[in-house]
Design a protein around this motif. Structure first.
Motif, mmCIF file in Angstrom:
data_model
loop_
_atom_site.group_PDB
_atom_site.id
_atom_site.type_symbol
_atom_site.label_atom_id
_atom_site.label_comp_id
_atom_site.label_asym_id
_atom_site.label_seq_id
_atom_site.Cartn_x
_atom_site.Cartn_y
_atom_site.Cartn_z
ATOM 1 N N LEU A 141 -30.232 51.918 -11.904
ATOM 2 C CA LEU A 141 -29.483 50.943 -11.221
ATOM 3 C C LEU A 141 -30.267 50.108 -10.269
ATOM 4 O O LEU A 141 -30.085 49.267 -9.963
ATOM 5 N N SER B 160 -32.204 47.769 -12.202
ATOM 6 C CA SER B 160 -31.141 46.679 -12.664
ATOM 7 C C SER B 160 -30.649 45.703 -11.778
ATOM 8 O O SER B 160 -30.773 44.458 -11.870
ATOM 9 N N LEU C 43 -26.449 48.391 -19.651
ATOM 10 C CA LEU C 43 -26.784 49.263 -18.505
ATOM 11 C C LEU C 43 -26.085 50.549 -18.703
ATOM 12 O O LEU C 43 -26.678 52.011 -18.755
ATOM 13 N N ALA C 44 -24.796 50.562 -18.870
ATOM 14 C CA ALA C 44 -23.820 51.730 -18.991
ATOM 15 C C ALA C 44 -24.254 52.734 -20.299
ATOM 16 O O ALA C 44 -24.090 53.876 -20.008
ATOM 17 N N LEU D 156 -18.289 49.030 -14.797
ATOM 18 C CA LEU D 156 -19.357 49.763 -15.331
ATOM 19 C C LEU D 156 -18.640 50.988 -16.192
ATOM 20 O O LEU D 156 -17.933 51.713 -15.466
ATOM 21 N N LEU E 170 -20.463 46.653 -10.919
ATOM 22 C CA LEU E 170 -21.367 45.823 -10.457
ATOM 23 C C LEU E 170 -20.789 44.737 -9.849
ATOM 24 O O LEU E 170 -19.936 43.938 -10.342
ATOM 25 N N GLU F 241 -21.148 40.727 -18.328
ATOM 26 C CA GLU F 241 -20.456 41.771 -19.120
ATOM 27 C C GLU F 241 -21.298 42.427 -20.226
ATOM 28 O O GLU F 241 -21.510 43.865 -20.273
ATOM 29 N N PHE G 243 -24.667 47.965 -6.922
ATOM 30 C CA PHE G 243 -23.437 48.397 -7.460
ATOM 31 C C PHE G 243 -22.631 49.484 -6.483
ATOM 32 O O PHE G 243 -23.104 49.999 -5.422
ATOM 33 N N ALA H 102 -23.900 44.772 -18.122
ATOM 34 C CA ALA H 102 -23.165 46.017 -17.715
ATOM 35 C C ALA H 102 -22.918 46.828 -18.882
ATOM 36 O O ALA H 102 -23.394 48.196 -18.649
ATOM 37 N N GLU H 103 -22.557 46.449 -19.842
ATOM 38 C CA GLU H 103 -22.311 47.261 -21.094
ATOM 39 C C GLU H 103 -23.718 47.747 -21.660
ATOM 40 O O GLU H 103 -23.808 49.138 -21.894
#
Length: 149
Positions: free
Chosen positions: A26, A29, A145-146, A110, A120, A139, A45, A142-143
């Protein structure tokens, strides 16, 4: 998504793919987004703990530490599990002003499957800063990263 944003997603993945620690991922990121995006004054975050969003890694001024789910832009995005893009935060009912210089905001949930991990949050001192293209990029960011949280 344009080639610049595809490259940005690839760089994100290279930063986090071999690191199992959520906080480290995080942190990198938020630092990477801070470098990628212009005209922003906060990026970071909030992580879900019980029924609150708790401040996580970020870039910018000190921020609100806890936000109840359902309150403000972040809490509303978390409750609805939907992206919220606000052109002028002063027109958003119940906006929580952590930084009075912020004028527009975008919040991306997230998700791990159907479970909310956190959000985020990105603020800008410019009204109407975030476009549909920004939303699509964030988007996808975030996808990606998740997948590593």
């Amino acid at each position: 998504m344009n080639s610049v944003n595809k490259t940005r997603i690839q760089v994100l993945e290279s930063l986090i793919k071999d690191e199992p620690n959520k906080i480290a991922n995080l942190a990198n990121s938020s630092a990477w987004l801070n470098q990628c995006l212009d005209r922003i004054n906060w990026v970071g975050f909030y992580l879900l703990e019980k029924n609150e969003l708790v401040l996580g890694p970020f870039q910018g001024k000190p921020a609100c530490i806890r936000i109840p789910v359902g309150k403000g832009v972040c809490g509303t995005a978390a409750k609805k599990k939907e992206i919220i893009r606000v052109a002028d935060v002063h027109e958003f009912p119940g906006h929580i002003a952590c930084d009075e210089d912020s004028r527009s905001e975008i919040v991306i949930p997230l998700m791990a499957g159907d479970q909310l991990i956190g959000v985020l949050d990105i603020d800008s001192p410019v009204t109407e800063r975030f476009s549909e293209d920004d939303q699509q990029f964030l988007e996808a960011f975030a996808e990606t990263l998740a997948l590593y949280l």
